[in-house]
Scaffold this active site. Sequence first.
Site, PDB file in Angstrom:
ATOM      1  N   ALA A 229       0.829  -1.211   0.000  1.00 62.98           N
ATOM      2  CA  ALA A 229       0.000   0.000   0.000  1.00 62.98           C
ATOM      3  C   ALA A 229       0.865   1.265   0.000  1.00 62.98           C
ATOM      4  CB  ALA A 229      -0.931  -0.014   1.208  1.00 62.98           C
ATOM      5  N   HIS A 230       0.172   2.405   0.006  1.00 64.21           N
ATOM      6  CA  HIS A 230       0.866   3.699  -0.084  1.00 64.21           C
ATOM      7  C   HIS A 230       1.737   3.965   1.144  1.00 64.21           C
ATOM      8  CE1 HIS A 230      -3.058   5.630   1.733  1.00 64.21           C
ATOM      9  NE2 HIS A 230      -2.477   4.790   2.567  1.00 64.21           N
TER      10      HIS A 230
END
Length: 306
Positions: A229-230
């Site tokens: 994920a980010h």
Amino acid sequence: MYKVEVGKIIAYLAPHFDVEVIGPPEGFEIIKPVALSSLATGTVSFNSTDYISNSMCLIPNAVLICSRSAEIEGSDSVKTTLLRVDNPRLAFGKLVNCFFVPQPEAGVHTTSIVDRSSIIGNNVSIGPNVVIGPNCQIGDSSVIGANVVLERNITIGQNCRIGSGSNLGQPGFGIEQEDDGTNYQLPHIGGVVLEDDVTIGSLCAIAGGTINPTYICKNVRIDDKVFIAHNVYVGAGSLIIASAEVSGSVHIGEGCWIGPNSSLMNKIRIGDRSLVGLGAVVTKSCIENVILVGSPARVLKLRYQE
């Protein structure tokens, strides 16, 4: 068909593995690597055990890479060329990659699209149906597999490999709610950075950072079907195995092993050299050099006894 003179094999391995040669050092060719059970004339294999049977020593014009400490039965009548090293599996893998694995041709496939603002380094191979968006940079000697998408603001170092069907830089799942309950997707402009010598498997997704990039350090290996994920940071030399899920803003230290089908909760920190076991669900940060197992994950023991 490949044909490699045995002397060339020895010359390649010698500087890296301090090879001790027992048996004929020249005068024949190897045509293919095989499993140990299939060792025959014209082939090469490896044996990591501490014992080399007499039958393995009596195969003419064959090469067996074995452990330096291995006991060799019938060592006075060796016909097989034995190459003794400290790490037979690694030596065999490097030999196979050098002489028996076709290397991709440099260049951009005719079906691929590269944005004008992106920069492609020297000796880069870009496979079919790749899309490279704005402000991307790909370092020298990297390989981009078929159907890869680099969204935007992606920096890839030298000697990296991206497996087929992977996506780097799509916006992360950053959501805020307005007063009326409407979900609002936050913009993600940070992109992704891969340092040198990073390998990403097939069908992986690595989300772009919100402001700063999602960051993968040098010598990291990411298996197939991994989601990152980010704003994640992955330290140098770490391994992330198939179908693992790494949530937003997780910090993974150096030399870690993240097991198959494991899940890491957002914003936690995994200490250097720690191991996350198969299917573990990690909800809290951990110190360095521990093994985590279970759901929710708990510390089982130290990974390395120091």
